[in-house]
Each structure stands twice: as C-alpha cells, then as structure tokens.
Design a protein around this motif. Structure first.
Motif, PDB file in Angstrom:
ATOM      1  N   LYS A   1     -43.827 -27.779   3.665  1.00 10.57           N
ATOM      2  CA  LYS A   1     -42.996 -28.881   2.724  1.00 10.57           C
ATOM      3  C   LYS A   1     -42.778 -28.282   1.328  1.00 10.57           C
ATOM      4  N   CYS A   2     -43.760 -27.476   0.825  1.00 11.74           N
ATOM      5  CA  CYS A   2     -43.461 -27.114  -0.611  1.00 11.74           C
ATOM      6  C   CYS A   2     -42.376 -26.032  -0.699  1.00 11.74           C
ATOM      7  N   GLY A   3     -41.873 -25.548   0.620  1.00 11.14           N
ATOM      8  CA  GLY A   3     -40.528 -24.570   0.587  1.00 11.14           C
ATOM      9  C   GLY A   3     -39.255 -25.451   0.555  1.00 11.14           C
ATOM     10  N   LEU A   4     -39.314 -26.713   0.744  1.00 13.84           N
ATOM     11  CA  LEU A   4     -38.138 -27.665   0.669  1.00 13.84           C
ATOM     12  C   LEU A   4     -37.210 -27.401  -0.426  1.00 13.84           C
ATOM     13  N   PRO A   5     -37.610 -27.312  -1.449  1.00 16.04           N
ATOM     14  CA  PRO A   5     -36.814 -27.054  -2.824  1.00 16.04           C
ATOM     15  C   PRO A   5     -36.036 -25.719  -2.675  1.00 16.04           C
ATOM     16  N   LEU A   6     -36.457 -24.779  -1.997  1.00 19.04           N
ATOM     17  CA  LEU A   6     -35.664 -23.787  -1.871  1.00 19.04           C
ATOM     18  C   LEU A   6     -34.449 -23.798  -0.883  1.00 19.04           C
ATOM     19  N   LEU A   7     -34.940 -24.615   0.183  1.00 15.20           N
ATOM     20  CA  LEU A   7     -33.945 -24.909   1.479  1.00 15.20           C
ATOM     21  C   LEU A   7     -32.788 -25.746   0.993  1.00 15.20           C
ATOM     22  N   LYS A   8     -33.166 -26.732  -0.079  1.00 18.24           N
ATOM     23  CA  LYS A   8     -32.082 -27.577  -0.600  1.00 18.24           C
ATOM     24  C   LYS A   8     -31.225 -26.858  -1.496  1.00 18.24           C
ATOM     25  N   LEU A   9     -31.993 -25.836  -2.360  1.00 19.27           N
ATOM     26  CA  LEU A   9     -30.996 -25.070  -3.119  1.00 19.27           C
ATOM     27  C   LEU A   9     -30.113 -24.353  -2.268  1.00 19.27           C
ATOM     28  N   GLY A  10     -30.507 -23.562  -1.369  1.00 16.50           N
ATOM     29  CA  GLY A  10     -29.909 -22.774  -0.355  1.00 16.50           C
ATOM     30  C   GLY A  10     -28.878 -23.408   0.327  1.00 16.50           C
ATOM     31  N   ILE A  11     -28.764 -24.956   0.822  1.00 18.35           N
ATOM     32  CA  ILE A  11     -27.929 -25.243   1.909  1.00 18.35           C
ATOM     33  C   ILE A  11     -26.361 -25.117   1.520  1.00 18.35           C
ATOM     34  N   GLY A  12     -26.219 -25.370   0.398  1.00 17.10           N
ATOM     35  CA  GLY A  12     -24.570 -25.220  -0.072  1.00 17.10           C
ATOM     36  C   GLY A  12     -24.349 -23.601   0.089  1.00 17.10           C
ATOM     37  N   PHE A  13     -25.316 -22.729  -0.034  1.00 14.79           N
ATOM     38  CA  PHE A  13     -24.960 -21.351  -0.046  1.00 14.79           C
ATOM     39  C   PHE A  13     -24.966 -20.835   1.408  1.00 14.79           C
TER      40      PHE A  13
ATOM     41  N   GLY B   1     -27.767 -22.091  -9.954  1.00 11.37           N
ATOM     42  CA  GLY B   1     -28.180 -22.893  -8.868  1.00 11.37           C
ATOM     43  C   GLY B   1     -27.280 -24.172  -8.425  1.00 11.37           C
ATOM     44  N   HIS B   2     -26.057 -23.931  -8.605  1.00  8.06           N
ATOM     45  CA  HIS B   2     -25.214 -25.214  -8.303  1.00  8.06           C
ATOM     46  C   HIS B   2     -24.621 -24.803  -6.947  1.00  8.06           C
ATOM     47  N   SER B   3     -25.173 -24.983  -5.875  1.00  8.87           N
ATOM     48  CA  SER B   3     -24.701 -24.859  -4.610  1.00  8.87           C
ATOM     49  C   SER B   3     -23.561 -25.644  -4.145  1.00  8.87           C
ATOM     50  N   THR B   4     -23.479 -26.758  -4.771  1.00 11.87           N
ATOM     51  CA  THR B   4     -22.304 -27.573  -4.261  1.00 11.87           C
ATOM     52  C   THR B   4     -20.987 -26.800  -4.586  1.00 11.87           C
ATOM     53  N   VAL B   5     -20.993 -26.693  -5.829  1.00 17.44           N
ATOM     54  CA  VAL B   5     -19.790 -26.121  -6.588  1.00 17.44           C
ATOM     55  C   VAL B   5     -19.518 -24.775  -5.980  1.00 17.44           C
ATOM     56  N   TYR B   6     -20.605 -23.992  -5.641  1.00 14.15           N
ATOM     57  CA  TYR B   6     -20.116 -22.590  -4.878  1.00 14.15           C
ATOM     58  C   TYR B   6     -19.591 -22.718  -3.669  1.00 14.15           C
ATOM     59  N   PHE B   7     -20.157 -23.866  -2.829  1.00 14.08           N
ATOM     60  CA  PHE B   7     -19.627 -24.229  -1.611  1.00 14.08           C
ATOM     61  C   PHE B   7     -18.201 -24.454  -1.416  1.00 14.08           C
TER      62      PHE B   7
END
Length: 478
Positions: free
Chosen positions: A221-233, A368-374
């Motif tokens: 679960k400690c890695g969830l922030p990494l996944l959240k950041l990467g979801i848009g990418f 780290g703005h994955s939504t804008v990147y998407f």
C-alpha cells in the motif's frame, strides 16, 4: 568546480555522452535493419512492427507508469542523500514492477484471441500474441531498472548498458532471421527483451541488491502514491500505443502487410534515427527539470536552453538526411524500399517541430501533473490518427508523410498555448529567432531535395547544412 545543471556545458556534456551512445546504437540498428530487409523482406518488417506496437501497448497499459514516477521519487531521495530511504523505495518499486509484469502476462494471454482478430484479421496468430506477453513483461521490468539508473545519476553505466543491449539485440535478431526466416520474428523480439532486462538487472543489483516483498498488503500500500501519479501517464501511453496500432492496422487492411512494411521503414527513417537527439538528453534533462519544477523562471530557462541545443543538433541532421535518402534506403534496407523516399522527405519536418515541443512536454512530467499530460497526449494522438489516416487515404504513403508533419505542427501549437497559460512558459527571443532561422533553412533544403533535379538536390541542401553547422557552432561557442 561543478557545472550548473542549466549551463550549456552541462547540457552538452551529457548530450554528448548519450549522443555517442545513440550513434553507436544507430549503427547497430542499421546492420540489424539491413539483415531484416534481406532475410525477411518488407512483409517481415511489417510483421515485426505490428508485434512490437502491440507489445508496447500491452506493457504501457499494465506498467502503471512506474518507470516515470520512480525517476521522480527516487531523484528527490537521491538529492537528499538518504541512502536508506532510497534502498527502501527501490525495493518497493521492484515489488510493484514484479506485480505489473505478472499482470502483463495475464492480460496478454487473456486478450490474445481478440488481438489476433483485430490486428491480424486472423485467429491463427493467437499463440503468437500470447507469447508477446513475455516481451511486454520484460519491457516493464527493464523500464523500472533503467529508471533506477537514471534517478541515481548512473549515466555512464546506463550508456554502457544501452550499447550492450543493442549489440545483444543485433546478434539475437540476425540469428533468428537467418535460421527461422519469418518464423523468427517473434522469438527475436522476446529473446531481445529478456536479454536487455538481464543486462539492466546485472548493473542495478550492484547499486541496490535485488529484493521484493509481495505477500504484505500493508507494505504494498505504501506504493499507491506512485501508482496514483502514474495512472495518467499510463492512460496517455496506452492512447499513444493504441493510436500507433490503429494507424498500422488501417494501412495493412487498406493495402497489405508489404505496404505496412514500407510505412514502418519510413517511420524508422523519419523518427527512429532522429530520436537519437531526444534520447541523448532524456536521461539527464528530466531529473534536471524536476529539480526546478516549482520555479517558473528556472523552468523557462532550462526548457529554452534545451530547445536551443535540440535545434542546433537536429537541423543539420535532417538536412543531411535529405540528399542522402536514396542511398540510405539502399544501405539500410534494399531497393524494394525506395518507394518510401517521398514519404520520408515530407515527414522530416515533423522531427523539427518535435525538437521544439519535446522539452516543453516534459514540464507536466516534472511537475507530476498526470491529468494534464494525459489530455495533451490525447490531443496529439487525435491529430496523429486523423492526419495520417486522411493523408494516406488521399495520397498513399506521401500523404501519410504530410500527415505526420501536420500532426506534430499542431501539437507544437497546442503545447505552446496551453502550457503558456497554465505554467507561464514563454519562448525567449533568442530561442524564437533560432527556431525561425533554422526552419527556413530546413524548408530550403526540403524544396531542393523534393523538387529540383540533378546536382541541385545536393548543392542547396549542402549549402543549408554548412550554414546550419556554422550557425550552430557560433551559438554554442558563444
């Protein structure tokens, strides 16, 4: 004294390092493509391209953007000098990489019947697409290990790994094509992917010993922030891979696999060999921009200087390709690929536009703005599919080349407007003047190579190259 990370000396130092690696890799790929053209022909090149794009889409869809989010997070910890937290973060990243690799295999096997019908219009390739899941898993794992090397600033080690990987790929591909012909396309891809991963892992375990934890839900679960950041990418990467696959499926269904092979060769000549400039700065530029992402002035300075270097390196390269294109096609492939020359000429300006907008596009990654990147990637992919499909429909391969240039020009315009309003990005006067002057030289060389007969196809592009090189040398020295 250490060079400031925004200085031209720093940029050129690491661009030179990875530029040299990319030149070596380019020469190796030249030999590989030549063997492919001779041993498996246009149909084999087209088949390899379809398999590669499908695997790329699968890897991107299941990779959760870990290779991007890992660089950003590890770079911050590395800059802080906290070795223990770096080691813990690497272990967490590798644990999630193992999970996503298994997910890639499971998804590939489950989707194989559908992919066979959609991509190849035939259920006979189901087993082939099942085996492609192994390549997708290896690609996911390799991206994570390379992210560790980038974040820990192991640039020279990364350069050696890249070169060794290219040599392994060459040997594997030639052996498979030689022994198996068309049947060797899939084994060559899977074995090459596995070899590159093992090379990367052999380097990173010396820095941080390999360890994963898969049984502890609390730890994962400690890695969830990494996944959240990467979801848009991830979503953006899937869109890009899907757009590439749609275009290639459209061309193969409208014409033939052989025609797709010509298109793939044209894209390789246009994009892959110009990419050596982009890959040369990727490993160093992204961490540098991430370090100053909260300072608007520093971001603008970093981006504009990177654009200047990209233009000074890209324009002479594109001008050099123009008169040499027929010779390069014969050298890299065979005479059967000569019909793709007009497409490549009209697509070369797309790489000029890409040299300008690529440093700008990294801004959302650094923040780290994955939504804008998407959404920005979604816009480009819409331009890409629409422009190439329309161009191919009306003008065949020549129209596809024009479509590629139009798509990249629209993306440059879109990025400049949106990032200017959202992040305060501005072109400096010197950068704008440099862009305009080199664009005029590029247009002059393109006009001569495409429209003029005989010796003029060499003289005018040659004069443009000399002007561009002299101007580049003057700016860099200044």
């Amino acid at each position: 004294m250490q060079m400031p990370p925004t200085s031209y000396k720093h940029i050129l130092k690491y661009t030179g390092l990875f530029g040299s690696v990319q030149v070596i890799t380019l020469l190796i790929s030249v030999v590989r493509n030549k063997f492919a053209a001779l041993l498996i022909g246009t149909a084999g090149v087209g088949l390899a391209d379809l398999f590669s794009r499908t695997s790329e889409m699968l890897s991107t869809a299941t990779g959760c953007g870990l290779s991007l989010s890992a660089v950003r997070r590890l770079s911050e910890l590395h800059e802080a000098g906290d070795c223990k937290r770096v080691a813990r973060q690497v272990r967490l990243i590798r644990s999630w990489l193992a999970i996503t690799a298994l997910l890639a295999i499971a998804a590939g096997i489950a989707a194989a019947p559908l992919l066979s019908r959609l991509v190849m219009h035939d259920a006979a390739y189901t087993v082939h697409f099942m085996l492609l899941s192994l390549l997708a898993a290896a690609t996911t794992l390799t991206g994570g290990e390379m992210a560790i090397l980038k974040a820990l600033r192991q640039m020279r080690l990364l350069a050696r790994i890249t070169t060794a990987g290219a040599l392994c790929t060459l040997c594997i591909c030639v052996a498979c094509y030689w022994l198996l012909g068309l049947d060797g396309v899939l084994p060559s891809l899977v074995l090459s992917g596995a070899a590159l991963y093992l090379l990367c892992l052999s380097a990173t375990v010396r820095l941080v010993p390999w360890a994963v934890t898969l049984r502890s839900v609390r730890y994962l679960k400690c890695g969830l922030p990494l996944l959240k950041l990467g979801i848009g990418f991830v979503a953006a990467g899937v869109l890009t891979a899907l757009a590439e696959l749609i275009v290639r499926t459209y061309i193969s269904s409208s014409s033939s696999i052989a025609e797709l092979g010509l298109f793939a060769a044209g894209c390789t000549l246009t994009v892959s060999y110009a990419r050596l400039v982009f890959l040369a700065f990727d490993a160093d530029y992204y961490p540098r921009l991430s370090a100053v992402n909260k300072d608007v002035a520093a971001c603008n300075l970093t981006i504009n200087r990177q654009i200047n270097i990209c233009l000074l390196l890209m324009t002479p390269l594109l001008l050099l390709i123009m008169p040499l294109l027929p010779f390069l096609i014969k050298l890299l492939y065979s005479e059967n690929f000569l019909p793709v020359a007009p497409m490549v000429l009209l697509a070369l300006p797309s790489m000029y536009f890409k040299a300008i907008y690529t440093p700008i596009a990294y801004l959302t990654l650094a923040k780290g703005h994955s939504t804008v990147y998407f959404f920005m990637e979604a816009a480009y992919n819409a331009f890409f599919v629409a422009a190439i499909a329309a161009g191919y429909h009306w003008g065949g391969l020549i129209g596809a080349g024009i479509g590629l240039t139009v798509a990249n020009a629209l993306d440059l315009l879109n990025l400049s407007i949106v990032y200017g309003r959202r992040y305060g990005f501005r072109f400096q006067r010197g950068t704008a003047a440099l862009s305009l002057s080199h664009f005029l030289l590029l247009c002059l060389g393109l006009w001569a190579a495409y429209c003029l007969p005989g010796i003029y196809q060499w003289l005018i592009p040659g004069a443009s190259i000399l002007l561009s090189l002299c101007f580049s040398y003057f700016v860099i020295r200044r």
